[in-house]
Design a protein around this motif. Structure first.
Motif, PDB file in Angstrom:
ATOM      1  N   GLU A 182       0.850  -1.179   0.000  1.00 43.23           N
ATOM      2  CA  GLU A 182       0.000   0.000   0.000  1.00 43.23           C
ATOM      3  C   GLU A 182       0.896   1.243   0.000  1.00 43.23           C
ATOM      4  OE1 GLU A 182      -3.303   0.193  -0.209  1.00 43.23           O
ATOM      5  OE2 GLU A 182      -3.376  -2.000  -0.438  1.00 43.23           O
ATOM      6  N   PHE A 183       0.555   2.228  -0.808  1.00 45.27           N
ATOM      7  CA  PHE A 183       1.374   3.420  -0.930  1.00 45.27           C
ATOM      8  C   PHE A 183       0.762   4.569  -0.124  1.00 45.27           C
ATOM      9  CE2 PHE A 183       2.187   1.470  -5.285  1.00 45.27           C
ATOM     10  CZ  PHE A 183       3.334   0.831  -4.853  1.00 45.27           C
ATOM     11  N   ALA A 184       1.594   5.209   0.680  1.00 47.25           N
ATOM     12  CA  ALA A 184       1.151   6.337   1.488  1.00 47.25           C
ATOM     13  C   ALA A 184       0.802   7.523   0.585  1.00 47.25           C
ATOM     14  CB  ALA A 184       2.244   6.738   2.477  1.00 47.25           C
ATOM     15  N   PRO A 185      -0.116   8.389   1.021  1.00 42.61           N
ATOM     16  CA  PRO A 185      -0.462   9.578   0.224  1.00 42.61           C
ATOM     17  C   PRO A 185       0.740  10.473  -0.073  1.00 42.61           C
ATOM     18  CG  PRO A 185      -2.077   9.227   1.966  1.00 42.61           C
ATOM     19  CD  PRO A 185      -0.954   8.265   2.230  1.00 42.61           C
ATOM     20  N   SER A 186       1.772  10.380   0.761  1.00 42.51           N
ATOM     21  CA  SER A 186       2.958  11.207   0.565  1.00 42.51           C
ATOM     22  C   SER A 186       3.829  10.744  -0.599  1.00 42.51           C
ATOM     23  CB  SER A 186       3.810  11.203   1.842  1.00 42.51           C
ATOM     24  OG  SER A 186       4.255   9.879   2.138  1.00 42.51           O
ATOM     25  N   LEU A 187       3.623   9.503  -1.061  1.00 40.95           N
ATOM     26  CA  LEU A 187       4.518   8.931  -2.068  1.00 40.95           C
ATOM     27  C   LEU A 187       4.316   9.613  -3.416  1.00 40.95           C
ATOM     28  CD1 LEU A 187       6.670   6.642  -2.310  1.00 40.95           C
ATOM     29  CD2 LEU A 187       4.870   5.273  -3.386  1.00 40.95           C
ATOM     30  N   LYS A 188       5.404  10.148  -3.951  1.00 40.38           N
ATOM     31  CA  LYS A 188       5.349  10.888  -5.209  1.00 40.38           C
ATOM     32  C   LYS A 188       6.011  10.153  -6.365  1.00 40.38           C
ATOM     33  CE  LYS A 188       5.771  15.082  -2.431  1.00 40.38           C
ATOM     34  NZ  LYS A 188       5.849  14.326  -1.159  1.00 40.38           N
ATOM     35  N   ALA A 189       6.939   9.252  -6.062  1.00 44.91           N
ATOM     36  CA  ALA A 189       7.699   8.625  -7.146  1.00 44.91           C
ATOM     37  C   ALA A 189       8.279   7.294  -6.703  1.00 44.91           C
ATOM     38  CB  ALA A 189       8.819   9.551  -7.616  1.00 44.91           C
ATOM     39  N   ILE A 190       8.481   6.420  -7.689  1.00 46.12           N
ATOM     40  CA  ILE A 190       9.186   5.149  -7.498  1.00 46.12           C
ATOM     41  C   ILE A 190      10.242   5.069  -8.587  1.00 46.12           C
ATOM     42  CG2 ILE A 190       9.017   2.631  -7.523  1.00 46.12           C
ATOM     43  CD1 ILE A 190       6.089   2.925  -6.670  1.00 46.12           C
ATOM     44  N   ALA A 191      11.460   4.770  -8.214  1.00 46.07           N
ATOM     45  CA  ALA A 191      12.537   4.611  -9.194  1.00 46.07           C
ATOM     46  C   ALA A 191      13.049   3.186  -9.128  1.00 46.07           C
ATOM     47  CB  ALA A 191      13.668   5.599  -8.937  1.00 46.07           C
ATOM     48  N   ARG A 192      13.015   2.516 -10.256  1.00 46.42           N
ATOM     49  CA  ARG A 192      13.511   1.144 -10.372  1.00 46.42           C
ATOM     50  C   ARG A 192      14.937   1.196 -10.884  1.00 46.42           C
ATOM     51  NH1 ARG A 192      15.655  -3.493 -11.290  1.00 46.42           N
ATOM     52  NH2 ARG A 192      14.663  -5.045 -12.631  1.00 46.42           N
ATOM     53  N   ALA A 193      15.885   0.692 -10.079  1.00 48.59           N
ATOM     54  CA  ALA A 193      17.288   0.641 -10.494  1.00 48.59           C
ATOM     55  C   ALA A 193      17.471  -0.555 -11.424  1.00 48.59           C
ATOM     56  CB  ALA A 193      18.201   0.536  -9.278  1.00 48.59           C
ATOM     57  N   GLY A 194      17.010  -0.389 -12.643  1.00 50.52           N
ATOM     58  CA  GLY A 194      17.015  -1.435 -13.642  1.00 50.52           C
ATOM     59  C   GLY A 194      16.019  -1.074 -14.723  1.00 50.52           C
ATOM     60  N   ALA A 195      15.883  -1.929 -15.727  1.00 50.03           N
ATOM     61  CA  ALA A 195      15.020  -1.607 -16.860  1.00 50.03           C
ATOM     62  C   ALA A 195      13.596  -2.121 -16.694  1.00 50.03           C
ATOM     63  CB  ALA A 195      15.631  -2.159 -18.154  1.00 50.03           C
ATOM     64  N   GLY A 196      13.442  -3.379 -16.294  1.00 47.86           N
ATOM     65  CA  GLY A 196      12.110  -3.981 -16.204  1.00 47.86           C
ATOM     66  C   GLY A 196      11.318  -3.441 -15.024  1.00 47.86           C
ATOM     67  N   VAL A 197      10.018  -3.236 -15.211  1.00 48.88           N
ATOM     68  CA  VAL A 197       9.173  -2.689 -14.147  1.00 48.88           C
ATOM     69  C   VAL A 197       7.962  -3.583 -13.879  1.00 48.88           C
ATOM     70  CG1 VAL A 197       9.875  -0.274 -14.418  1.00 48.88           C
ATOM     71  CG2 VAL A 197       8.039  -1.195 -15.847  1.00 48.88           C
ATOM     72  N   ASN A 198       8.087  -4.868 -14.212  1.00 48.67           N
ATOM     73  CA  ASN A 198       6.963  -5.782 -13.967  1.00 48.67           C
ATOM     74  C   ASN A 198       6.749  -6.046 -12.481  1.00 48.67           C
ATOM     75  OD1 ASN A 198       9.510  -7.108 -14.279  1.00 48.67           O
ATOM     76  ND2 ASN A 198       8.466  -9.069 -14.215  1.00 48.67           N
ATOM     77  N   ASN A 199       7.655  -5.591 -11.629  1.00 49.42           N
ATOM     78  CA  ASN A 199       7.492  -5.722 -10.175  1.00 49.42           C
ATOM     79  C   ASN A 199       6.778  -4.523  -9.549  1.00 49.42           C
ATOM     80  OD1 ASN A 199       9.845  -4.220 -10.881  1.00 49.42           O
ATOM     81  ND2 ASN A 199      10.636  -4.408  -8.806  1.00 49.42           N
ATOM     82  N   ILE A 200       6.308  -3.594 -10.394  1.00 46.62           N
ATOM     83  CA  ILE A 200       5.663  -2.364  -9.913  1.00 46.62           C
ATOM     84  C   ILE A 200       4.251  -2.270 -10.495  1.00 46.62           C
ATOM     85  CG2 ILE A 200       5.801   0.159  -9.875  1.00 46.62           C
ATOM     86  CD1 ILE A 200       8.853  -0.154 -10.261  1.00 46.62           C
ATOM     87  N   PRO A 201       3.237  -1.966  -9.684  1.00 52.36           N
ATOM     88  CA  PRO A 201       1.859  -1.858 -10.185  1.00 52.36           C
ATOM     89  C   PRO A 201       1.645  -0.528 -10.919  1.00 52.36           C
ATOM     90  CG  PRO A 201       1.899  -1.384  -7.838  1.00 52.36           C
ATOM     91  CD  PRO A 201       3.304  -1.789  -8.218  1.00 52.36           C
ATOM     92  N   LEU A 202       1.950  -0.504 -12.194  1.00 52.56           N
ATOM     93  CA  LEU A 202       1.976   0.753 -12.945  1.00 52.56           C
ATOM     94  C   LEU A 202       0.611   1.435 -13.003  1.00 52.56           C
ATOM     95  CD1 LEU A 202       4.316  -0.126 -15.949  1.00 52.56           C
ATOM     96  CD2 LEU A 202       4.890   0.989 -13.794  1.00 52.56           C
ATOM     97  N   ASP A 203      -0.432   0.672 -13.276  1.00 51.38           N
ATOM     98  CA  ASP A 203      -1.757   1.293 -13.393  1.00 51.38           C
ATOM     99  C   ASP A 203      -2.166   1.957 -12.078  1.00 51.38           C
ATOM    100  OD1 ASP A 203      -1.904   0.451 -15.987  1.00 51.38           O
ATOM    101  OD2 ASP A 203      -3.166  -1.298 -15.569  1.00 51.38           O
ATOM    102  N   ARG A 204      -1.926   1.276 -10.971  1.00 48.97           N
ATOM    103  CA  ARG A 204      -2.289   1.832  -9.672  1.00 48.97           C
ATOM    104  C   ARG A 204      -1.461   3.087  -9.373  1.00 48.97           C
ATOM    105  NH1 ARG A 204      -0.916   0.053  -4.191  1.00 48.97           N
ATOM    106  NH2 ARG A 204       0.054  -1.823  -5.037  1.00 48.97           N
ATOM    107  N   CYS A 205      -0.187   3.041  -9.732  1.00 47.90           N
ATOM    108  CA  CYS A 205       0.670   4.212  -9.504  1.00 47.90           C
ATOM    109  C   CYS A 205       0.172   5.420 -10.293  1.00 47.90           C
ATOM    110  CB  CYS A 205       2.110   3.885  -9.891  1.00 47.90           C
ATOM    111  SG  CYS A 205       2.964   2.792  -8.736  1.00 47.90           S
ATOM    112  N   THR A 206      -0.190   5.196 -11.549  1.00 43.72           N
ATOM    113  CA  THR A 206      -0.647   6.303 -12.388  1.00 43.72           C
ATOM    114  C   THR A 206      -1.931   6.911 -11.828  1.00 43.72           C
ATOM    115  OG1 THR A 206       0.317   5.157 -14.293  1.00 43.72           O
ATOM    116  CG2 THR A 206      -1.144   7.002 -14.744  1.00 43.72           C
TER     117      THR A 206
END
Length: 386
Positions: A46-70
């Motif tokens: 769960e992401f806190a309301p304060s969270l503004k960005a996620i940076a993946r140190a790598g190329a693939g982002v399948n470990n990040i819920p992109l739709d929810r982040c957007t």
């Protein structure tokens, strides 16, 4: 002070890029402004309301819920190209191993342990079973000519291979980086019909999932060698195993093995080591931190996978950054609801259904103005810098 949650171990070479007077970092910080992650899954987090960005140190982002982040107005960054050389070297190793049966030969030679003085004779007698072709003069198809694919294509051409490259979305920089000798084809069919070796360098998306399957393999040359150092989902597991059994495919080499592949004679499998070099980890961490700093301090978006690229020079003026849906009249509504504030500089960029607007204004907006902007239908997040 900005709070950065670090997930996985992040290279000190990257963390040292943070200004210690402005940033604090560590695991499980409360009300974090950003997350730094490598391969750990964030899908259940769960992401806190304060969270503004996620940076993946790598190329693939399948470990990040992109739709929810957007939907929550969280910018997601990756680090394309930072690990490209490390992966390129792994692919070159894979090309050599797919041709020369090196893995099987190494396993076999260990069985000679205990043969004493006869080892040399046994080696000479048994080596013929591991004969394989040279790469020079063979045809390589490179699917995807991004940072990694372009390096692989150039290196293979230098080894004497004839290289066919396919990428309908190749960037200008990518095109300039390619050797003139690389043959740029307009369809995968041209790759399949010509290549003795095929290496895949595309992201895993709904469109690319399982694109190497029974139908595409049927178009390939008999005895083709396929390398997949991109993502396991790009290849249909049962179809590749069937093709190996039928000798349609000579060998499948991947660092995304499955249980069914591990005991198959036609599969050469590695753990996922492509970017596992100290140089790559340092490069990825530095790039990820620099992206976060530029976004948190200036609102600039570089190498985001869910929002449009957008950058304005740093300014002493207050800057309003708005993530919103890409719909008509919304920009005019934002301008109207600024009230008496004067826009000194403005940038608007879109990407599909979403857009990003940056405005430098003559004075800092008050809370009521920010609330009014947030209330506009289609606005996802408003952030004021300065």
């Amino acid at each position: 002070m900005f709070q950065i949650n670090t997930v996985n171990k992040i290279s000190p070479a990257g963390l040292d890029c943070f200004d210690r007077a402005k940033y604090a970092w560590g695991e499980e910080l409360a009300n974090a402004d950003a997350i730094l992650v490598r391969s750990a899954s964030l899908h259940e987090q769960e992401f806190a309301p304060s969270l503004k960005a996620i940076a993946r140190a790598g190329a693939g982002v399948n470990n990040i819920p992109l739709d929810r982040c957007t939907e929550q107005g969280i910018a997601v960054f990756n680090t394309p190209g930072a690990n490209a050389n490390a992966v390129k070297e792994m692919v070159l190793l894979g090309l050599l191993m797919s041709a020369r049966k090196i893995s099987a030969a190494m396993d076999w030679v260990k069985t000679l342990k205990g043969s004493g003085a006869d080892v040399s004779k046994l080696v000479e007698k048994g080596k013929s079973q591991f004969v394989g072709p040279e790469l020079a003069g063979k045809k390589l198809g490179v699917v995807g000519l991004g940072a990694i694919g372009a390096l692989v294509a150039n290196a293979a051409e230098a080894l004497g291979m004839t290289v066919y490259g396919y990428d309908p979305y190749i960037s200008v920089d990518g095109a300039w980086s390619l050797s003139r000798s690389v043959i740029h084809v307009n369809s995968l069919k041209e790759i399949y019909e010509n290549a003795d070796y095929i290496t895949i360098h595309v992201p895993a998306t709904k469109e690319t999932k399982g694109f190497i399957n029974a139908s595409s393999i049927a178009l390939m040359k008999d005895g083709v060698r396929i390398l997949n150092f991109a993502r396991g989902d790009l290849v249909e597991e049962q179809d590749i195993l069937d093709a190996l059994d039928e000798r349609r495919v000579k060998v499948y080499l991947t660092d995304f093995p499955t249980d069914a592949m591990l005991d198959h004679a036609g599969v050469v499998a590695f753990p996922h080591l492509g970017a596992s070099t100290p140089e790559s980890e340092d490069n990825c961490a530095r790039m990820a931190v620099q992206e976060l700093v530029d976004y948190l301090e200036h609102g600039n978006i570089r190498n985001s996978v869910n929002l449009p690229a957008a950058a304005m020079p740093p300014s002493a003026l207050p800057r309003i950054c708005v993530i919103h849906r890409n719909i008509p009249t919304l920009i005019s509504q934002i301008s109207t609801d600024l009230g008496g504030l004067n826009i000194e500089n403005m940038l608007n960029k879109s990407r599909g259904d979403y857009a990003y607007t940056m405005l430098d204004v003559n004075q800092k907006p008050d809370d009521a103005t920010v609330a009014k902007l947030n209330a506009i239908e289609g606005v996802i997040r408003v952030r004021v810098i300065g």
